[in-house]
Design a protein around this motif. Structure first.
Motif, PDB file in Angstrom:
ATOM      1  N   SER A   1       6.374   1.623  -9.580  1.00  0.00           N
ATOM      2  CA  SER A   1       5.738   2.091  -8.348  1.00  0.00           C
ATOM      3  C   SER A   1       4.325   2.526  -8.653  1.00  0.00           C
ATOM      4  O   SER A   1       4.084   3.258  -9.607  1.00  0.00           O
ATOM      5  N   THR A   2       3.398   2.052  -7.815  1.00  0.00           N
ATOM      6  CA  THR A   2       2.012   2.532  -7.899  1.00  0.00           C
ATOM      7  C   THR A   2       1.576   3.080  -6.553  1.00  0.00           C
ATOM      8  O   THR A   2       0.411   3.158  -6.245  1.00  0.00           O
ATOM      9  N   ALA A   3       2.559   3.445  -5.732  1.00  0.00           N
ATOM     10  CA  ALA A   3       2.239   3.950  -4.398  1.00  0.00           C
ATOM     11  C   ALA A   3       1.546   5.295  -4.483  1.00  0.00           C
ATOM     12  O   ALA A   3       1.843   6.116  -5.347  1.00  0.00           O
ATOM     13  N   ARG A   4       0.644   5.541  -3.606  1.00  0.00           N
ATOM     14  CA  ARG A   4      -0.055   6.813  -3.558  1.00  0.00           C
ATOM     15  C   ARG A   4       0.772   7.844  -2.813  1.00  0.00           C
ATOM     16  O   ARG A   4       1.441   7.519  -1.829  1.00  0.00           O
TER      17      ARG A   4
ATOM     18  N   ARG B   1       5.858  -3.849  -6.801  1.00  0.00           N
ATOM     19  CA  ARG B   1       6.960  -4.440  -7.553  1.00  0.00           C
ATOM     20  C   ARG B   1       8.055  -5.018  -6.663  1.00  0.00           C
ATOM     21  O   ARG B   1       8.423  -6.189  -6.781  1.00  0.00           O
TER      22      ARG B   1
ATOM     23  N   GLY C   1      -5.710  -0.339  -8.302  1.00  0.00           N
ATOM     24  CA  GLY C   1      -4.995   0.717  -9.008  1.00  0.00           C
ATOM     25  C   GLY C   1      -5.475   0.882 -10.430  1.00  0.00           C
ATOM     26  O   GLY C   1      -5.589   2.009 -10.937  1.00  0.00           O
TER      27      GLY C   1
ATOM     28  N   ASP D   1       0.826  -1.211   0.000  1.00  0.00           N
ATOM     29  CA  ASP D   1       0.000   0.000   0.000  1.00  0.00           C
ATOM     30  C   ASP D   1       0.857   1.257   0.000  1.00  0.00           C
ATOM     31  O   ASP D   1       0.517   2.267  -0.615  1.00  0.00           O
TER      32      ASP D   1
ATOM     33  N   HIS E   1      -3.944  -4.992  -4.959  1.00  0.00           N
ATOM     34  CA  HIS E   1      -3.511  -3.601  -5.094  1.00  0.00           C
ATOM     35  C   HIS E   1      -3.523  -3.189  -6.561  1.00  0.00           C
ATOM     36  O   HIS E   1      -3.962  -2.078  -6.909  1.00  0.00           O
ATOM     37  N   LEU E   2      -3.039  -4.052  -7.430  1.00  0.00           N
ATOM     38  CA  LEU E   2      -2.999  -3.731  -8.857  1.00  0.00           C
ATOM     39  C   LEU E   2      -4.407  -3.617  -9.441  1.00  0.00           C
ATOM     40  O   LEU E   2      -4.667  -2.749 -10.275  1.00  0.00           O
TER      41      LEU E   2
ATOM     42  N   HIS F   1       4.358   1.492  -0.823  1.00  0.00           N
ATOM     43  CA  HIS F   1       5.458   1.610  -1.774  1.00  0.00           C
ATOM     44  C   HIS F   1       5.197   0.952  -3.123  1.00  0.00           C
ATOM     45  O   HIS F   1       6.074   0.970  -3.982  1.00  0.00           O
ATOM     46  N   GLY F   2       4.024   0.378  -3.320  1.00  0.00           N
ATOM     47  CA  GLY F   2       3.751  -0.295  -4.577  1.00  0.00           C
ATOM     48  C   GLY F   2       4.155  -1.763  -4.526  1.00  0.00           C
ATOM     49  O   GLY F   2       4.914  -2.183  -3.650  1.00  0.00           O
TER      50      GLY F   2
END
Length: 465
Positions: free
Chosen positions: A196-199, A80, A130, A75, A126-127, A77-78
């Protein structure tokens, strides 16, 4: 070219499916494949069922602790980096297990494996969330269904796969399987997952609650160690669990950036009930998977390969149930049918004996396939729609943790009822325990009125029902 880019932005990124599925199946395959390996491992090391049960507990102890931790890190840091680290640890566990000289080292391998398989499922959830936010659309039901089908397929086919591997290369082959799976995960993760997909957020919001994580771990370890071998002389473990749990609650309610936001969780009763259902469902499912499989080999006299074949209807019916129900987002009907199916299936176990024909074993496994397919899909969809979008990773990790608690209870029950061997009397005692748990699942489902709202109306992306 512009139209292609717009089309890509408009729909779910299909290149993410392969790493999501591979990551999600790593834990289920290792949870189920060991079912047919317990007896050969026990023979190889001269260990009774009460000791080989630690091979089950070790995996779930590690994953019960690691899933919420991995989910929270994802949640923040994403997915990967956590995904790649998990794949590496899975491969390392495969090497350790394949070369294990004794049961103790094999248990260590299962612990490493538990931590290694923690990231896959929270990363997938999470993906999915996202992608819903990126496209402005709720992710297609087919994506969630694909993940559910993949995980339950590998969980159910695990005993059959394990039986085949044992026939080809002995029980060590069931551990060696993790090496190529981990390699595949590393390649797919490196090539297809976004960096990265972190908010975005301030440092306080993105900090890790290390004391909270430590207290959570102490609470779970103490509780699960007691459940693995309950007794009056082990009272200190329950005391440690209560003290750590109380300290954890105080810590999480006071810290501005908690590991598990108990205030938010306490205000989301439907999500809490979903976790309760997950625990009960896994108690039943894994009591059957581990307990009945051991009985088939010892009490019924089947080989590991034959016991694996006897579980195939569970696989086929479970997948068919998921496919038929996967197109609809409503979960209440799925859970009601699954709950009734569990009760019927547990009652059927009481009819089995050492002379039961093979076709009857196939029928019982097929009946268990209905709740296997429906419950897993419904629980996953429930969390996706009930959880806070900002904590979808940790919330989905807690779903798995709830399930692992149920699996450990199932393992402890099997060790208790099969303390003198997996005979028919022990199977029937286990069946009564499973039947009581199945009735509790049905009662919780009947009492939860909020289930009717999931999928009843269209929900906007990023908004839990």
């Amino acid at each position: 070219m512009i139209r292609r880019r717009e089309a890509s932005r408009a729909g779910f990124d299909r290149k993410l499916l392969a790493p999501m599925i591979v990551g999600s199946i790593l834990n289920p395959v290792n949870s189920s494949i060991v079912a047919v390996a317990l007896v050969p491992i026990g023979v190889a090391f001269g260990a009774p069922p009460s000791e080989t049960a630690w091979l089950i507990a070790a995996l779930y102890l590690a994953t019960a602790i690691g899933q919420p931790l991995a989910g929270r890190l994802i949640d923040l840091h994403g997915p990967r980096r956590l995904y790649l680290v998990g794949a590496f640890l899975t491969g390392l566990a495969g090497v350790i297990g394949t070369l294990a000289p004794n049961l103790g080292v094999l248990v260590v391998a299962r612990v490493v494996l538990g931590f290694g398989t923690c990231a896959g499922y929270p990363a997938a959830m999470h993906l999915i969330r996202g992608e819903a936010e990126r496209t402005g659309k709720d992710s297609p039901a087919g994506v969630l269904t694909a993940i559910a089908i993949a995980t339950q397929t590998i969980a159910v086919i695990g005993p059959s796969l394990g039986g085949a591997l044992i026939g080809l290369g002995g029980w060590r082959a069931t551990l060696a399987l993790n090496i190529p799976l981990a390699a595949l995960g590393l390649v797919l993760g490196a090539l297809r997952l976004p960096k990265s997909t972190a908010r975005p957020g301030d440092r306080a919001e993105r900090g890790l609650d290390l004391p909270g994580m430590a207290l959570f771990a102490v609470n779970l370890v103490s509780l699960l160690l007691f459940l693995m071998d309950p007794g009056v002389d082990r009272w200190y473990l329950l005391v440690a669990a209560v003290v750590a749990g109380a300290a954890f609650a105080v810590r999480e309610l006071r810290t501005p950036a908690p590991f598990i936001d108990l205030r938010l969780l306490g205000g989301n009763v439907p999500l809490v009930l979903t976790y309760v259902r997950a625990l009960l469902a896994y108690v039943v499912a894994y009591s059957f998977l581990y307990g009945c499989t051991q009985w088939m080999e010892e009490g019924r006299g089947l080989s590991a390969a034959q016991a694996g074949i006897a579980q195939l209807p569970l696989f086929g019916i479970g997948i068919l149930a998921s496919i038929l129900a996967g197109r609809r987002k409503e979960v209440r009907a799925k859970l009601m049918i699954g709950a009734a199916g569990q009760v019927v299936a547990c009652a059927l176990l009481l009819a089995l004996g050492s002379g039961s024909p093979f076709w009857l074993l196939l029928i019982v496994a097929g009946v268990f396939g209905v709740p296997q397919g429906l419950n897993n899909l419904a629980l996953q969809n429930s969390v996706y729609h009930q959880a806070d979008p900002e904590r979808i990773g940790s919330s989905s990790g807690l779903l798995r943790t709830s399930g692992y608690l149920g699996a450990i209870i199932a393992s402890a029950a099997g060790g208790a009822f099969f303390s003198h061997g997996a005979d028919t009397a022990g199977l029937h005692h286990l069946s009564w325990f499973m039947l009581g748990t199945a009735i509790a699942f049905l009662a919780v489902t009947l009492a939860d009125r909020s289930l009717g709202r999931i999928g009843a109306a269209r929900e906007t992306a990023g908004t839990p029902a």
